[in-house]
Design an enzyme around this catalytic site. Structure first.
Site, PDB file in Angstrom:
ATOM      1  N   HIS A 461       0.811  -1.219   0.000  1.00 62.83           N
ATOM      2  CA  HIS A 461       0.000   0.000   0.000  1.00 62.83           C
ATOM      3  C   HIS A 461       0.846   1.270   0.000  1.00 62.83           C
ATOM      4  O   HIS A 461       0.304   2.375  -0.116  1.00 62.83           O
ATOM      5  CB  HIS A 461      -0.938   0.003   1.210  1.00 62.83           C
ATOM      6  CG  HIS A 461      -2.272   0.589   0.914  1.00 62.83           C
ATOM      7  ND1 HIS A 461      -2.563   1.267  -0.260  1.00 62.83           N
ATOM      8  CD2 HIS A 461      -3.428   0.616   1.630  1.00 62.83           C
ATOM      9  CE1 HIS A 461      -3.811   1.678  -0.248  1.00 62.83           C
ATOM     10  NE2 HIS A 461      -4.372   1.297   0.890  1.00 62.83           N
ATOM     11  N   ASP A 465      -2.247   1.801  -4.783  1.00 58.65           N
ATOM     12  CA  ASP A 465      -3.510   2.140  -4.141  1.00 58.65           C
ATOM     13  C   ASP A 465      -4.562   1.081  -4.468  1.00 58.65           C
ATOM     14  O   ASP A 465      -4.395   0.249  -5.368  1.00 58.65           O
ATOM     15  CB  ASP A 465      -3.998   3.524  -4.580  1.00 58.65           C
ATOM     16  CG  ASP A 465      -4.110   3.643  -6.096  1.00 58.65           C
ATOM     17  OD1 ASP A 465      -4.994   2.973  -6.669  1.00 58.65           O
ATOM     18  OD2 ASP A 465      -3.311   4.387  -6.701  1.00 58.65           O
TER      19      ASP A 465
END
Length: 491
Positions: A461, A465
């Protein structure tokens, strides 16, 4: 004076001759009164008396050379020799295991093993003596050969230290024959001891390439005659029910212990510990989805016979891997790596897609190189090769390194969903569940049987995204649900 000297010399000779005859008679007389083992011992002692002054060869210290990847220590898994054994060049001495691969060490010399510097399960250091070999070469040659002061591997040593699945064992004559015919030894299956490539293997490989037919050699006829016969169904116990499957899944044997056992982490388990510890630093983003593989199941059924006719088993994995590669072309950030300082991201040109594999040595992740340049059939052939090497514990360093993206087929064991852990420095991984036939509604609202696959994605992450991961998953699913659409994007 000269006459006295000659007489003395003659007397000494007679005395020595008489003494030698008495010793011989005493030895052979003992053989009539003693058991055979004692007789042999006496004969050996008498023989030793006259041969202790004989010259013996120099002792060579065979040092463990560098096996690459910055590895400075290995674990000795198994010794194939013991002290006193006679070895020849290319004979296997031992098998060692690093964090990345298993390596078979073979002898450089003809001679006798005099000392093993490590026991099984000991940690051996690169550049240090591994075994002492008494050779039959002269002292001058021995001194010239025993120059291994640094861990760097010389060209000669490189032919005697093979990484399983990567390097090959063959004599110089066999290597020359392969070179003259432009044959890569890595493509030839060796039928000799420990997988060594023989002259017959080169000739058979050449015959397959040219279409020639070679007469069977006596060596191969002997091997065929010694091969155990297949067990016929009639030989099975009559008490077994007919409904049992042909091959039952392997089940680990139960282990009962009266006390705790502590042992150090070694080999691949140690490597997995290091990798998973590094993975804890990655913030994982998870995404799950299901894929309808009904059309792909029909396509695979049509192509399976063609593929097997070419000698390659066709599973679903080649389609999964190729669809992932096509998706990575549209989302290259998923085929990237992040440096240790988390300051730079490198977009990888090659799609080296790894496949998590459960082996007897633990979890291994070999990868298929340059998937973006391969066809589905070529991927299937490479997977067949990796699976054979994995099941026999012969995956090499080149097979286990360089991955850029990973798929874990947990469904082959029986899971439906999983939470895969990213393998640093990669940034994404997918876990595939088992394919189930479940009821679903089609576009007309009719209830039909569908082949459903559940997939679970994990992404780093810090650089990926949720929207990017979801779009990649949608594209991957579209390729598999409509496999004909892959044809439009194949290179």
């Amino acid at each position: 004076m000269a006459a006295v000297t000659r007489c003395s010399v003659s007397l000494v000779r007679r005395l020595l001759s008489h003494h030698y005859k008495r010793r011989c008679v005493r030895v052979f007389k003992a053989t009539r009164d003693q058991p055979p083992r004692a007789c042999l011992s006496n004969l050996y002692n008498e023989r030793l008396f006259h041969t202790t002054s004989a010259w013996s060869g120099p002792i060579m210290q065979f040092k463990l050379s560098d096996i690459g990847e910055g590895i400075m220590e290995v674990v000795v898994k198994e010794w194939y020799v013991k002290e006193g054994d006679k070895v020849s060049q290319f004979d296997s001495i031992c098998e060692v295991q690093s964090d990345k691969a298993s390596v078979t060490i073979t002898s450089r010399y003809d001679g006798v093993i005099r000392r093993l510097h490590y026991a099984a399960d000991d940690t051996a250091l690169v550049g240090k003596p591994l075994v002492d070999i008494e050779t039959d070469t002269g002292p001058e040659v021995a001194q010239e050969e025993d120059v291994v002061e640094t861990p760097a591997m010389s060209r000669e040593e490189h032919t005697h230290q093979e990484i399983k699945g990567h390097k090959t064992q063959a004599t110089p004559a066999v290597r020359r024959l392969a070179l003259e015919n432009n044959i890569k030894l890595s493509e030839v299956v060796g039928t000799g001891k420990d997988g060594r490539i023989l002259k017959e293997d080169i000739l058979n490989f050449l015959a397959k390439q040219t279409g020639a037919i070679l007469p069977p050699s006596p060596f191969h006829e002997t091997r065929e005659s010694q091969r155990p016969k297949e067990v016929q169904p009639a030989s099975l116990p009559a008490s077994l029910p007919a409904s049992l499957p042909a091959s039952l899944p392997a089940r680990p044997q139960p282990v009962l212990s009266s006390q705790d056992v502590t042992e150090p982490l070694k080999g691949f388990h140690r490597a997995m510990m290091k990798t998973m510890t590094a993975a804890l630093k990655i913030p994982h983003f998870g995404l799950c989805d299901e894929v309808d593989l009904s059309r792909l199941a029909a396509l695979r059924s049509d192509l399976r016979g063609i593929s097997e006719a070419r000698g390659v088993k066709l599973s679903y994995m080649p389609f999964f891997i190729k669809a992932a590669s096509l998706g990575l072309l549209h989302f290259p950030v998923l085929n990237a790596s992040l440096d240790e300082a988390s300051q730079n991201i490198t977009y990888k040109a090659a799609h080296n897609i790894g496949l998590a594999m459960d082996t007897s040595q633990g979890l291994l992740v070999p990868n298929v190189k340059n998937v973006q340049l391969l066809s589905v059939f070529e991927i299937a052939r490479e997977l067949n090769r990796l699976q054979v090497l994995g099941s026999s514990g012969q995956l090499g360093t080149s097979d286990l390194t360089g991955g850029t993206f990973t798929l874990s087929n947990i469904g082959s064991i029986g899971g439906t969903y999983a939470k895969p852990v990213i393998l640093p420095p990669e940034v994404a991984i997918g876990a595939l569940g088992k394919i189930q036939v479940l009821p679903r509604f089609d576009s007309n609202g009719e209830l039909v049987k569908a082949h459903i696959l559940n997939v679970s994605w994990s992404a780093d992450h810090r650089v990926i995204d949720g929207a990017t991961m979801c779009r990649f998953s949608n594209l991957w699913r579209q390729y598999l649900e409509n496999p004909a659409s892959m044809v439009l994007d194949l290179k």
